[in-house]
Scaffold this active site. Sequence first.
Site, PDB file in Angstrom:
ATOM      1  N   GLU A 129      12.395  10.658   8.968  1.00 16.05           N
ATOM      2  CA  GLU A 129      11.482   9.918   9.860  1.00 16.05           C
ATOM      3  C   GLU A 129      10.022  10.286   9.567  1.00 16.05           C
ATOM      4  O   GLU A 129       9.130   9.460   9.685  1.00 16.05           O
ATOM      5  CB  GLU A 129      11.807  10.208  11.332  1.00 16.05           C
ATOM      6  CG  GLU A 129      13.111   9.587  11.819  1.00 16.05           C
ATOM      7  CD  GLU A 129      13.050   8.059  11.975  1.00 16.05           C
ATOM      8  OE1 GLU A 129      12.065   7.550  12.515  1.00 16.05           O
ATOM      9  OE2 GLU A 129      14.016   7.386  11.537  1.00 16.05           O
ATOM     10  N   CYS A 181      24.028   3.393  14.288  1.00 14.71           N
ATOM     11  CA  CYS A 181      23.658   4.782  14.541  1.00 14.71           C
ATOM     12  C   CYS A 181      24.940   5.510  14.945  1.00 14.71           C
ATOM     13  O   CYS A 181      25.550   5.168  15.966  1.00 14.71           O
ATOM     14  CB  CYS A 181      22.634   4.820  15.673  1.00 14.71           C
ATOM     15  SG  CYS A 181      22.192   6.490  16.199  1.00 14.71           S
ATOM     16  N   ASN A 182      25.347   6.465  14.129  1.00 11.35           N
ATOM     17  CA  ASN A 182      26.588   7.192  14.439  1.00 11.35           C
ATOM     18  C   ASN A 182      26.445   8.025  15.697  1.00 11.35           C
ATOM     19  O   ASN A 182      27.398   8.199  16.445  1.00 11.35           O
ATOM     20  CB  ASN A 182      26.958   8.111  13.277  1.00 11.35           C
ATOM     21  CG  ASN A 182      27.401   7.330  12.083  1.00 11.35           C
ATOM     22  OD1 ASN A 182      28.567   7.025  11.935  1.00 11.35           O
ATOM     23  ND2 ASN A 182      26.461   6.946  11.234  1.00 11.35           N
ATOM     24  N   THR A 183      25.242   8.542  15.904  1.00 17.90           N
ATOM     25  CA  THR A 183      25.032   9.416  17.058  1.00 17.90           C
ATOM     26  C   THR A 183      25.228   8.615  18.348  1.00 17.90           C
ATOM     27  O   THR A 183      25.930   9.061  19.262  1.00 17.90           O
ATOM     28  CB  THR A 183      23.630  10.040  16.979  1.00 17.90           C
ATOM     29  OG1 THR A 183      23.493  10.643  15.690  1.00 17.90           O
ATOM     30  CG2 THR A 183      23.424  11.083  18.050  1.00 17.90           C
ATOM     31  N   CYS A 212      25.944   9.417   9.113  1.00 19.72           N
ATOM     32  CA  CYS A 212      24.659   9.147   9.768  1.00 19.72           C
ATOM     33  C   CYS A 212      24.000   8.073   8.906  1.00 19.72           C
ATOM     34  O   CYS A 212      23.962   8.207   7.668  1.00 19.72           O
ATOM     35  CB  CYS A 212      23.795  10.402   9.795  1.00 19.72           C
ATOM     36  SG  CYS A 212      22.077  10.084  10.273  1.00 19.72           S
ATOM     37  N   THR A 213      23.510   7.019   9.546  1.00 18.03           N
ATOM     38  CA  THR A 213      23.004   5.902   8.741  1.00 18.03           C
ATOM     39  C   THR A 213      21.685   6.221   8.034  1.00 18.03           C
ATOM     40  O   THR A 213      21.239   5.446   7.198  1.00 18.03           O
ATOM     41  CB  THR A 213      22.853   4.634   9.611  1.00 18.03           C
ATOM     42  OG1 THR A 213      22.069   4.953  10.769  1.00 18.03           O
ATOM     43  CG2 THR A 213      24.211   4.105  10.036  1.00 18.03           C
ATOM     44  N   HIS A 214      21.072   7.348   8.363  1.00 23.23           N
ATOM     45  CA  HIS A 214      19.900   7.773   7.591  1.00 23.23           C
ATOM     46  C   HIS A 214      20.313   8.316   6.211  1.00 23.23           C
ATOM     47  O   HIS A 214      19.516   8.284   5.280  1.00 23.23           O
ATOM     48  CB  HIS A 214      19.135   8.888   8.323  1.00 23.23           C
ATOM     49  CG  HIS A 214      18.244   8.417   9.433  1.00 23.23           C
ATOM     50  ND1 HIS A 214      18.727   7.880  10.596  1.00 23.23           N
ATOM     51  CD2 HIS A 214      16.883   8.431   9.557  1.00 23.23           C
ATOM     52  CE1 HIS A 214      17.699   7.589  11.399  1.00 23.23           C
ATOM     53  NE2 HIS A 214      16.582   7.916  10.794  1.00 23.23           N
ATOM     54  N   ASP A 223      19.107   1.243  15.742  1.00 23.13           N
ATOM     55  CA  ASP A 223      19.209   2.653  15.322  1.00 23.13           C
ATOM     56  C   ASP A 223      18.100   3.446  16.023  1.00 23.13           C
ATOM     57  O   ASP A 223      17.122   2.870  16.513  1.00 23.13           O
ATOM     58  CB  ASP A 223      19.061   2.802  13.804  1.00 23.13           C
ATOM     59  CG  ASP A 223      19.245   4.263  13.360  1.00 23.13           C
ATOM     60  OD1 ASP A 223      20.167   4.931  13.868  1.00 23.13           O
ATOM     61  OD2 ASP A 223      18.454   4.755  12.527  1.00 23.13           O
ATOM     62  N   SER A 224      18.279   4.769  16.050  1.00 17.49           N
ATOM     63  CA  SER A 224      17.238   5.619  16.619  1.00 17.49           C
ATOM     64  C   SER A 224      15.956   5.520  15.804  1.00 17.49           C
ATOM     65  O   SER A 224      14.884   5.864  16.299  1.00 17.49           O
ATOM     66  CB  SER A 224      17.715   7.066  16.633  1.00 17.49           C
ATOM     67  OG  SER A 224      17.999   7.476  15.316  1.00 17.49           O
TER      68      SER A 224
HETATM   69  N1  DGL Z   1      20.883   7.168  12.049  1.00 11.41           N
HETATM   70  C1  DGL Z   1      21.335   7.959  13.164  1.00 11.41           C
HETATM   71  C2  DGL Z   1      22.829   8.232  12.992  1.00 11.41           C
HETATM   72  O1  DGL Z   1      23.496   7.468  12.304  1.00 11.41           O
HETATM   73  C3  DGL Z   1      20.447   9.146  13.310  1.00 11.41           C
HETATM   74  C4  DGL Z   1      20.521   9.776  14.652  1.00 11.41           C
HETATM   75  C5  DGL Z   1      19.345  10.637  15.033  1.00 11.41           C
HETATM   76  O2  DGL Z   1      18.313  10.048  15.396  1.00 11.41           O
HETATM   77  O3  DGL Z   1      19.470  11.862  14.993  1.00 11.41           O
HETATM   78  O4  DGL Z   1      23.377   9.168  13.537  1.00 11.41           O
END
Ligand code: DGL
Length: 270
Positions: free
Chosen positions: A162, A70-72, A194-196, A7-8
């Site tokens: 974050e 990470c969806n992005t 978004c996984t966050h 993930d990011s």
């Molecule tokens: N967890 C990431 C997602 O699922 C976050 C992406 C980001 O860093 O903006 O999209």
Amino acid sequence: MAVGIFDSGLGGLTVLDAVARKLPAVPFVYFGDNAHAPYGVRTHDDIFNLTCAATERLWDEGCDLVILACNTASAAALKRMQETWVPSDKRVLGVFVPLIEALTERQWGDNSPPREVAVKHVALFATPATVASRAFQRELAYRAVGVDVEAQPCGGVVDAIEQGDEILAEALVRSHVEALKRRMPYPEAAVLGCTHYPLLARVFQDALGPEVRVYSQANLVAESLADYLQRRPAFLGAGTLAKFLTTGDPAYVSSKATQFLRRAITFEAV
Ligand code: DGL
């Protein structure tokens, strides 16, 4: 037999937690690109390059299969990676499809034509890059007809998470839900794309109201990974050690991860 989870930043830990519970014998190597988060405001080329670099690092750890939690990255880079970059002895999978299969009540591998499904009005909450990619609508259109999707780009939420600023993150979620409800007053389902966001699932549910079914990805991805590994055990890589890697400051990222997951997590530098 390690598997990589990327993930990011911290969001993929929601997926890591679920897959580790579902598959306790598998050592998972987590890679958080915290130094470059958020991805949601970056260009597609930038997201592609960063995601490829992280994936290569996970291959070095003996993970032949990498999940983009990470969806992005799944929306902006995965298709290009699969088509132009991933060698035939490796696999990179995203987190969109299990979610959409659950929403459209499909089993894995059901490639029948799109059909009417029970849910008609879906609210999608995701990063600006994911919303701009329209990847969710594209994947949905392969499987369902007549579903109205209203997407809300949730600027600022990943950044606030974050930074560990839960008060700001909660305030932003409430304002994004309000903005969406002005355009779609009565969604039947809401997708946390978004996984966050599962870290704020309670806030989303509260702001949306109890009648809205909130879908988040962690458990759906865990089910789907268990199923995939049963069918393709060869993609359990040679790695034997579970670990947490970050491009950010390991002490800071460890303390935020421990705070979010409410268990001790120790990151090391990549
Ligand atoms: N967890 C990431 C997602 O699922 C976050 C992406 C980001 O860093 O903006 O999209």
